[in-house]
Write a protein that holds these residues in place. Structure first.
Motif, PDB file in Angstrom:
ATOM      1  N   SER A 147       4.075 -11.919  -8.118  1.00 36.46           N
ATOM      2  CA  SER A 147       5.508 -11.936  -8.426  1.00 36.46           C
ATOM      3  C   SER A 147       6.264 -10.998  -7.505  1.00 36.46           C
ATOM      4  N   PRO A 148       7.361 -11.474  -6.884  1.00 38.98           N
ATOM      5  CA  PRO A 148       8.151 -10.578  -6.037  1.00 38.98           C
ATOM      6  C   PRO A 148       8.802  -9.458  -6.846  1.00 38.98           C
ATOM      7  N   ASP A 149       8.817  -9.602  -8.201  1.00 43.41           N
ATOM      8  CA  ASP A 149       9.423  -8.569  -9.054  1.00 43.41           C
ATOM      9  C   ASP A 149       8.406  -7.560  -9.575  1.00 43.41           C
ATOM     10  N   ASP A 150       7.146  -7.744  -9.208  1.00 44.27           N
ATOM     11  CA  ASP A 150       6.129  -6.782  -9.629  1.00 44.27           C
ATOM     12  C   ASP A 150       6.557  -5.390  -9.135  1.00 44.27           C
ATOM     13  N   PRO A 151       6.541  -4.358 -10.030  1.00 41.96           N
ATOM     14  CA  PRO A 151       7.066  -3.044  -9.630  1.00 41.96           C
ATOM     15  C   PRO A 151       6.429  -2.473  -8.367  1.00 41.96           C
ATOM     16  N   GLU A 152       5.096  -2.690  -8.202  1.00 42.62           N
ATOM     17  CA  GLU A 152       4.450  -2.137  -6.996  1.00 42.62           C
ATOM     18  C   GLU A 152       4.896  -2.875  -5.740  1.00 42.62           C
ATOM     19  N   ASP A 183       6.808  -1.213  -2.614  1.00 36.57           N
ATOM     20  CA  ASP A 183       6.289  -1.331  -1.240  1.00 36.57           C
ATOM     21  C   ASP A 183       7.341  -1.942  -0.323  1.00 36.57           C
ATOM     22  N   ARG A 184       8.061  -2.944  -0.838  1.00 38.80           N
ATOM     23  CA  ARG A 184       9.073  -3.602   0.002  1.00 38.80           C
ATOM     24  C   ARG A 184      10.202  -2.622   0.334  1.00 38.80           C
ATOM     25  N   GLU A 185      10.544  -1.794  -0.657  1.00 35.53           N
ATOM     26  CA  GLU A 185      11.594  -0.787  -0.401  1.00 35.53           C
ATOM     27  C   GLU A 185      11.120   0.202   0.670  1.00 35.53           C
ATOM     28  N   ASN A 186       9.844   0.636   0.532  1.00 31.55           N
ATOM     29  CA  ASN A 186       9.305   1.564   1.538  1.00 31.55           C
ATOM     30  C   ASN A 186       9.274   0.913   2.919  1.00 31.55           C
TER      31      ASN A 186
END
Ligand code: SAM
Length: 319
Positions: free
Chosen positions: A88-93, A97-100
């Motif tokens: 899921s693209p909404d998975d918190p991890e 990671d995408r933000e980082n």
């Protein structure tokens, strides 16, 4: 069967799955993966070894850096794509990671922009430091052929030199660049060089402001080695080209001048002719034999010119 089991074992681990999800956004260097995942380098290396051995990622050593990317095709790629479709693209991890990843990319972009804003005024002199500019320019004009062009687009135009060089060959030309300082100098150069019908504007070569199929010549001169995703820039250039239009890329052949990374913001130490040809073909272009201008300096820097034409769609005539 054993290969599939090994691949599934390799993929079935949280960090490795996160690595694959990150690489789906484009190639990354080891240092960047370490920063994004906040792992130690030895731990990351152990995970990357598994993924490489299972054929799920490609390892590309380049000077002091090692890049990783997803394979462009094959069973490994099919498996990665299929597994990632369940993440899921909404998975918190995944979100973190995408933000980082976005932070790491933004920091690189800012460093490159600062570098180009700082060097803009001396760029017309700096251009020839690593390879004689006159030699490259005459080889480039020769490779472009006698044809005249209706609409030229110059990706990463800098001070607008490519537009001035081709000024007798086009009716209209537009250059894009991310450095405002470079663009200011380009405007002044185009005026001094008397290039009517040419303009430059702010724009990113990863997602350029041009409509599909508007140009019959796109040039990318000494820009790709700064890029996070050089293959995507080639695809973007192909999108902007009309069927039958021509793409010309000039960049360094593979070299070992690590100082260009440390002091001049280069990301890639040149490109293998084959690697660039693969991107050209994957983008629907027909490459010609590249021309390599051998090194003339102690630095050992050689320059390659790639020329490729966009294939007309079936049933369509070339421009
Ligand atoms: C080495 S200079 C080459 C300029 C020009 N093509 C020449 O050969 O003189 C690279 C140029 O690419 C620009 N650039 C870097 N990343 C870019 C991006 N993502 N989109 C547009 N321009 C970019 C820089 O600002 C810089 O002007």
């Amino acid at each position: 069967m054993q290969q599939l089991i090994d691949s599934l074992r390799s993929i079935g681990e949280p960090t490795r799955l996160r690595v694959l999800a990150l690489l789906a956004h484009g190639e990354l260097a080891v240092g960047e993966l370490v920063q994004i995942l906040r792992l130690s380098q030895p731990r990351l290396s152990r995970h990357m070894k598994f993924l490489t051995a299972a054929g799920l990622v490609e390892r590309l050593p380049e000077g002091a850096w090692v890049f990783y990317r997803l394979p462009s095709s094959g069973t490994g790629r099919a498996l990665v794509d299929s597994v990632l479709s369940f993440v899921s693209p909404d998975d918190p991890e995944v979100v973190r990671d995408r933000e980082n990843l976005n932070h790491v990319r933004a920091a690189r972009k800012t460093a490159a922009e600062d570098y180009f804003n700082r060097t803009a005024e001396s760029w017309d002199d700096v251009r020839g430091h690593h390879y004689p500019a006159d030699d490259v320019e005459s080889a480039l004009l020769k490779a472009a052929g006698q044809k005249s062009y209706n609409y030229m687009v110059d990706f990463g135009t800098g001070t607008g030199r490519m537009i001035s060089l081709f000024k007798d060959r086009f009716e209209r030309a537009e250059g894009i660049d991310l450095s405002h300082k470079m663009l200011t100098i380009a405007r002044s150069n185009l005026q001094t060089d008397d290039v009517p019908g040419a303009s430059v504007r702010f724009g990113d070569v990863i997602a350029s402001p041009f409509d599909d199929g508007i140009a019959d010549l796109v040039t990318i001169h000494q820009v790709l080695h700064y890029m996070d995703q050089p293959g995507r820039v080639v695809t973007e250039a192909a999108r902007v080209l009309k069927p039958g239009g021509r793409l010309m890329i000039v960049d360094f052949a593979p070299h070992r001048n690590e100082f260009l990374r440390n002091e001049h913001e280069h990301r890639h130490l040149g490109f293998e002719a084959r690697e660039l040809e693969n991107w050209l073909v994957a983008s629907g272009l027909k490459p010609y034999q590249p021309i390599t201008l051998e090194s003339q300096h102690q630095s050992g820097l050689a320059v390659t010119i790639w020329t490729a034409d966009k294939l007309p769609k079936i049933g369509e005539n070339a421009a």
